[in-house]
Design an enzyme around this catalytic site. Structure first.
Site, PDB file in Angstrom:
ATOM      1  N   HIS A 190      35.955 -21.907  12.908  1.00  0.00           N
ATOM      2  CA  HIS A 190      35.975 -20.967  11.774  1.00  0.00           C
ATOM      3  C   HIS A 190      37.271 -21.199  10.995  1.00  0.00           C
ATOM      4  CE1 HIS A 190      35.362 -17.810   9.120  1.00  0.00           C
ATOM      5  NE2 HIS A 190      35.223 -16.783   9.919  1.00  0.00           N
TER       6      HIS A 190
ATOM      7  N   TYR B  68      41.306 -16.468   7.826  1.00  0.00           N
ATOM      8  CA  TYR B  68      41.829 -16.540   9.195  1.00  0.00           C
ATOM      9  C   TYR B  68      42.783 -17.731   9.330  1.00  0.00           C
ATOM     10  CZ  TYR B  68      38.496 -12.852  10.159  1.00  0.00           C
ATOM     11  OH  TYR B  68      37.811 -11.660  10.135  1.00  0.00           O
TER      12      TYR B  68
ATOM     13  N   ARG C  33      23.105 -11.026   6.823  1.00  0.00           N
ATOM     14  CA  ARG C  33      22.602  -9.648   6.810  1.00  0.00           C
ATOM     15  C   ARG C  33      21.081  -9.538   6.821  1.00  0.00           C
ATOM     16  NH1 ARG C  33      26.369  -8.030   1.994  1.00  0.00           N
ATOM     17  NH2 ARG C  33      25.912 -10.239   1.617  1.00  0.00           N
TER      18      ARG C  33
HETATM   19  C1  LIG Z   1      28.724  -7.542  10.132  1.00  0.00           C
HETATM   20  C2  LIG Z   1      29.234  -8.887   9.667  1.00  0.00           C
HETATM   21  C3  LIG Z   1      30.099  -9.608  10.473  1.00  0.00           C
HETATM   22  C4  LIG Z   1      30.538 -10.885  10.077  1.00  0.00           C
HETATM   23  N1  LIG Z   1      31.282 -11.652  10.955  1.00  0.00           N
HETATM   24  C5  LIG Z   1      31.498 -12.961  10.675  1.00  0.00           C
HETATM   25  C6  LIG Z   1      32.020 -13.847  11.651  1.00  0.00           C
HETATM   26  O1  LIG Z   1      32.249 -13.489  12.802  1.00  0.00           O
HETATM   27  N2  LIG Z   1      32.247 -15.139  11.286  1.00  0.00           N
HETATM   28  C7  LIG Z   1      31.944 -15.601  10.036  1.00  0.00           C
HETATM   29  O2  LIG Z   1      32.166 -16.768   9.759  1.00  0.00           O
HETATM   30  N3  LIG Z   1      31.414 -14.789   9.109  1.00  0.00           N
HETATM   31  C8  LIG Z   1      31.161 -13.503   9.399  1.00  0.00           C
HETATM   32  N4  LIG Z   1      30.520 -12.711   8.490  1.00  0.00           N
HETATM   33  C9  LIG Z   1      30.090 -13.309   7.211  1.00  0.00           C
HETATM   34  C10 LIG Z   1      28.637 -13.785   7.322  1.00  0.00           C
HETATM   35  O3  LIG Z   1      28.480 -14.783   8.308  1.00  0.00           O
HETATM   36  C11 LIG Z   1      28.139 -14.315   5.971  1.00  0.00           C
HETATM   37  O4  LIG Z   1      28.940 -15.396   5.593  1.00  0.00           O
HETATM   38  C12 LIG Z   1      28.165 -13.227   4.876  1.00  0.00           C
HETATM   39  O5  LIG Z   1      27.702 -11.994   5.387  1.00  0.00           O
HETATM   40  C13 LIG Z   1      27.317 -13.627   3.672  1.00  0.00           C
HETATM   41  O6  LIG Z   1      25.992 -13.879   4.076  1.00  0.00           O
HETATM   42  P1  LIG Z   1      24.769 -12.802   3.868  1.00  0.00           P
HETATM   43  O7  LIG Z   1      24.734 -12.473   2.415  1.00  0.00           O
HETATM   44  O8  LIG Z   1      23.556 -13.537   4.377  1.00  0.00           O
HETATM   45  O9  LIG Z   1      25.099 -11.581   4.683  1.00  0.00           O
HETATM   46  C14 LIG Z   1      30.131 -11.417   8.836  1.00  0.00           C
HETATM   47  C15 LIG Z   1      29.301 -10.651   8.013  1.00  0.00           C
HETATM   48  C16 LIG Z   1      28.834  -9.417   8.424  1.00  0.00           C
HETATM   49  C17 LIG Z   1      27.866  -8.656   7.524  1.00  0.00           C
END
Ligand SMILES: Cc1cc2nc3c(=O)[nH]c(=O)nc-3n(C[C@H](O)[C@H](O)[C@H](O)COP(=O)(O)O)c2cc1C
Length: 352
Positions: A173, A178, A322
């Site tokens: 990551h 980060y 999501r």
């Molecule tokens: C609850 C939550 C936790 C997340 N934790 C991480 C994570 O641990 N590592 C990461 O790279 N992105 C994390 N993200 C970002 C998602 O992987 C993704 O990049 C972002 O939500 C956009 O995609 P989406 O529109 O399909 O939700 C998180 C997003 C959400 C909603």
């Protein structure tokens, strides 16, 4: 080519192009994934995603963001991961671990306590990163050169544990503000030694970590990296898509197979810049310019949209976050909508 075409990354074969995006669940104790993680990750494997990615998983205790994040720095954690890996494999899906260090974004309270800083008295720790540049109201300490070397080892040791736990692939990551991002973005990195200043110096920590990880994982195992393709900050210091393309080319030569093109991490992104598929062009540009396989992430929510990304060759995988929370069976539902074949777990066949 469509959303359900198989794809090969080194020796890893994915049955389709749908990935469960890493999502922190803030549901662990002592960094150990538990029943929640088994069900969260397992359900999406049952739901047909070809590749399950764990949430960001700390390589050391100080790499956590909150005390409820998961880790893989000891044997107890490794064994707990193995249980989840085995279940995902039983569903004929593959699973990768997202290795991570929060750096200056660590020592925070649980989201239910609005992720306020966790003080040392409350069980928190002093956070460190590339430079003492403020991040979210906290000024981290600068990492020494020997601490940077130690951190590279932590990533390699975590990779070894991940292999023992049976993971099929590893993703570093390196986005979302980060630790790696705190080095490559000049918004945060103000160092004057070999880890700061020029582009080559700022990416050095990530590149050297990739080298260390590549040394300990099998030649046949693909290595993935998630980056923030842009900082969404248009100043001299802001990281740009051109920077990402240059970085990706270098990572490719170091044995990285795949880039997830995400974005941001240090500032709030204005609403007008976030729309369906808003980050797809980053994945497309990196793919076209470097020949690397790439993943598109961010507001991909329907079968049709996901399929168009793959069939239009805009990215090689679609990484769904999501929408997978709303619908663990996103992949099976997508196959039905697109009238394409996919396996349905025999236990659930009467329902689909
Ligand atoms: C609850 C939550 C936790 C997340 N934790 C991480 C994570 O641990 N590592 C990461 O790279 N992105 C994390 N993200 C970002 C998602 O992987 C993704 O990049 C972002 O939500 C956009 O995609 P989406 O529109 O399909 O939700 C998180 C997003 C959400 C909603």
């Amino acid at each position: 080519m469509n959303l359900f075409s198989p794809i090969q990354l080194r020796s890893l074969e994915l049955k389709n192009r749908i990935v469960l995006s890493p999502m922190q669940q803030y549901s662990a104790q002592n960094g150990i994934p538990g029943n929640w993680h088994l069900v969260h990750l397992g359900s999406r494997a049952v739901g047909g995603a070809g590749l399950i990615l764990t949430e960001c998983t700390a390589v050391s205790e100080e790499g956590l963001a909150t005390l409820s994040d998961v880790g893989i720095w000891n044997e107890e954690q490794q064994n707990a991961w193995k249980n989840i890996v085995d279940f995902v494999h039983e569903q004929n899906a593959k699973i990768g671990i997202q290795l991570w260090h929060s750096g200056g974004k660590g020592s925070l309270k649980h989201p239910n306590e609005r992720m306020k800083p966790l003080t040392v008295e409350e069980g928190g720790w002093i956070v460190k990163c590339s430079s003492p540049t403020e991040i979210n109201g906290v000024i981290p300490q600068e990492l020494s050169i020997s601490e940077i070397q130690e951190l590279k080892n932590k990533f390699a040791q975590a990779a070894v544990r991940a292999i023992k736990a049976g993971f099929d692939t590893i993703e570093l990551h390196a986005g979302h503000g980060y630790l790696f991002h705190q080095f490559y973005s000049a918004l945060i990195n103000k160092r004057t030694d070999e880890y700061g200043g020029s582009f080559e110096n700022r990416i050095r920590f990530l590149v050297e970590t990739v080298q260390e990880v590549r040394k300990v994982i099998p030649e046949t195992m693909p290595l993935l990296v998630r980056i923030s393709a842009v900082d969404y900050v248009e100043t001299e210091e802001g990281w740009t898509l051109d920077n990402s393309i240059r970085l990706a080319e270098i990572l490719k030569n170091e044995g990285v197979d795949f880039i997830t093109a995400s974005g941001g991490g240090f500032t709030n992104v204005s609403k007008d810049r976030v729309f369906p598929g808003y980050q797809v062009p980053f994945a497309t540009a990196i793919k076209e310019k470097t020949g690397l396989l790439t993943g598109a992430v961010g507001m991909i929510t329907s079968a049709k949209q996901a399929d168009e990304i793959i069939s239009g060759n805009k990215a090689d995988l679609v990484i769904i976050a999501r929408e997978h929370l709303r619908d663990p069976y996103f992949a099976i539902h997508s196959a039905i909508q697109l009238e394409l074949d996919t396996e349905i777990p025999w236990q659930y066949r009467r329902a689909f």
